[in-house]
Write a protein that holds these residues in place. Sequence first.
Motif, short mmCIF file in Angstrom:
data_model
loop_
_atom_site.label_atom_id
_atom_site.label_comp_id
_atom_site.label_asym_id
_atom_site.label_seq_id
_atom_site.Cartn_x
_atom_site.Cartn_y
_atom_site.Cartn_z
N ALA A 1 0.90 -1.26 0.05
CA ALA A 1 -0.06 -0.10 0.05
C ALA A 1 0.81 1.33 0.06
N VAL A 2 2.13 0.98 0.48
CA VAL A 2 2.95 2.29 0.60
C VAL A 2 3.73 2.48 -0.65
N LEU A 3 3.97 1.47 -1.25
CA LEU A 3 4.39 1.44 -2.67
C LEU A 3 3.40 2.08 -3.63
N LEU A 4 2.21 1.79 -3.50
CA LEU A 4 1.12 2.16 -4.40
C LEU A 4 0.92 3.88 -4.09
N ALA A 5 1.20 4.19 -3.05
CA ALA A 5 1.04 5.55 -2.43
C ALA A 5 1.96 6.33 -3.17
N SER A 6 3.25 5.85 -3.28
CA SER A 6 4.41 6.47 -3.73
C SER A 6 4.43 6.64 -5.25
N ALA A 7 3.81 5.42 -5.97
CA ALA A 7 3.46 5.71 -7.35
C ALA A 7 2.51 6.49 -7.83
N SER B 1 4.62 -5.95 -7.97
CA SER B 1 5.13 -4.71 -6.84
C SER B 1 6.70 -4.52 -7.14
N ALA B 2 7.45 -5.66 -7.35
CA ALA B 2 8.79 -5.65 -7.69
C ALA B 2 9.03 -4.69 -8.72
N LYS B 3 8.35 -4.96 -10.09
CA LYS B 3 8.36 -4.07 -11.19
C LYS B 3 7.85 -2.50 -11.08
N LEU B 4 6.92 -2.38 -10.23
CA LEU B 4 6.44 -1.16 -10.12
C LEU B 4 7.43 -0.28 -9.37
N ALA C 1 13.66 -4.06 -5.47
CA ALA C 1 12.41 -4.86 -5.88
C ALA C 1 12.15 -5.36 -4.98
N ASN C 2 12.91 -5.95 -3.76
CA ASN C 2 12.44 -6.66 -2.66
C ASN C 2 11.74 -5.62 -1.83
N ILE C 3 12.12 -4.48 -1.61
CA ILE C 3 11.53 -3.49 -0.88
C ILE C 3 10.02 -3.20 -1.32
N GLY C 4 9.80 -3.51 -2.66
CA GLY C 4 8.73 -3.29 -3.31
C GLY C 4 7.58 -4.01 -2.76
N PHE C 5 8.07 -5.39 -2.52
CA PHE C 5 6.87 -6.21 -1.78
C PHE C 5 7.31 -6.52 -0.46
N GLY C 6 7.99 -5.74 0.43
CA GLY C 6 7.97 -5.73 1.70
C GLY C 6 9.18 -6.29 2.46
N GLN C 7 10.01 -6.76 1.78
CA GLN C 7 11.34 -7.69 2.14
C GLN C 7 12.59 -6.59 2.12
#
Length: 672
Positions: free
Chosen positions: A298-304, A355-358, A404-410
């Motif tokens: 959700a944080v990734l989506l907000a950033s995008a 998510s990683a690609k985003l 890419a890893n941080i994109g999906f929470g790792q």
Amino acid sequence: MKNPYKLRVTLLLVACMLVSGAILTKAAMVQIASNPRLAQMARRQFQSKVLIRPRRGTVLDRHGEPLAINAEISSIAANPAKLVNKRNLARLLSKAIDLPYAKTLQRLQEKREFIWIKRHLTEAELTRLRKWHIIDTDGDLVEGLWIVRESKRVYPHKELAAHILGDVNIDLEGLEGIELRMDERLRGKVVSVSAVRDAFGRPTFIDAEAAKDVQDGEPVQLTIDASLQFAIEQELRTAVERAQARSGSVIVMDAVNGDILAMANEPSFNPNLKGTPADKRRNRTVTDGYEPGSTFKAVLLASALSKGMKLTDVIWGERGTFTVQGKRISEAESHEKFEWLSLKKLLMVSSNVASAKLALKIGADHYYDTLRAFGFGSKTDVGFPGEISGRIPPKKAWQPLTLANIGFGQGVLVTRMQMLRAYAAFANGGWLVKPRLFILPEPAKPEPPKRLLSQKVADQVTEALESVTSKDGTGGKAALEGFRVAGKTGTAQMVDPHTGAYSRSKYIASFIGFPVGTDRKVVILTSIEEPRGIYYGSETAAPLFRESLNAVAVRLGLPAEPAEIDTRRVLAAEKSSAPAVQDQLDLNQAKPIPAATAPAHLTWNSSSSEGQSVWRMPSLAGLTAREAIRVLQGHRFKLEIQGSGIVQSQEPIQGSLLSENDSVRLVLAEPQ
């Protein structure tokens, strides 16, 4: 010839008179003349300094419910120099107050004028002291022993909010939790005064003028709602047992003003009992870090979205696998072969690959700045000791695989409190608020909320989060009938401390979300650590969220049919070319507990000899069943309700005293 015997008698009398004269002269000198050494000995024998400890301040919930109070208790002390037949006395004491004989005898033989034999005696121990005639029928003790009245810290609700409150040592000094964080305010001012001791060494007269300088501790009032806390703890305990998990946590926060309404951890402990292992006492919501997994999307989506992207923009899902710097990234389930995904659907189905690609598309600079703006990598300063800041890798160390890893929470370390605060920004229209645990003392300079996202972006993230709890989303089991729910599931692998690699058997399941369209903006985080069997957040943490939201709705009186105004505002914001930005966060949305529950509330009266809290019953007449339950929540009463409508009669009646496990009977009828 003179009589020799008469001469001898005369000489003896003269010698006796000289010795007597010397003794009398010495006595006169001692009594009349000043002797600094003797004066010092006298002062040491009969005068001393005594520490007068003030009463420790109480800890209250947001409505004044006592969570930590003081009770008077007896301790036994001795002057070993005044004791006789110490072996027999040690034998009797060891039987009466359950102390080892050898250790007791050793204490009684110390060369001191004051020793503690045992602090905080129970009623059973006092009874045995009387039985063995250490205390006689008049209340007097064996010469050289005396009873000292002290204060003891009591937590009347036992396990309730234990991880928040912490505990104190036997001298009422804070050790953990709020007791430690607010120790200076709670403990008051200790004063050393002069005292005169009696022949047994007991203080009898003290300097009353100096004793006036003693200042009792000041109260601390928390933002916690005790009744809601009780309900949340019950739901958490049930969920952890059902999942056979190692631990679990739930936090409920007002998304507008940051008030923490409930903060629960399991396993819990009773702070009235000493010796609880440290693992049970730890407040995991702020002291433990974890990788957030899919809740971070959700944080990734907000950033995008804040970079100008739209919910309808699409990303190729690579049919389930994607390689970055030679490392393979795949979906959580091998059967998930996603193709084109919109950003909204990315969140709904929780795609790791998309998510990683985003994240790679957003870029390290913008995404890193977003994470720092959300407060990741910094403490929330909620006011709890032991809070950690988590960790975001330095931006200069970010490789494509890192991004890419941080994109999906790792690859990041966050706290549950940080994640809750991030989701609060989605619920309140884009504002970053500071979590608040204290009503009293008031902060010297309250920290205002900061604009983090535009209203439009916050609404779009909320729309995507709502899709997660739809029948096609991963969080369907978080949905509560009668409410629109926005939220996100997360199932994160834990790092094995022995191998340093991700474990294939240990996970943290979580769900973070909030009801949409309600006047009261509340955000809830639930997490289950190391569940056995089914470990997905959708199957463990999501149902716990639903039950927690239900408890919140009952306690806060949230309407079951949200208004339509929020939906219209979202649609209007999407059609507008300019973001719908509010100038300031409307703190009027942070509404208090409904007034209907305010007049009726239980008040703490005292503690029984068994340590049970005793409460004074309020009038429940005219309340609905739900309102009456709100008043009685947080207590282990046996509640019986007959009929429907509003309360017409009650047992016990108003003003009666009742203890935990007592029965309460309510008779309801429809109003005439």
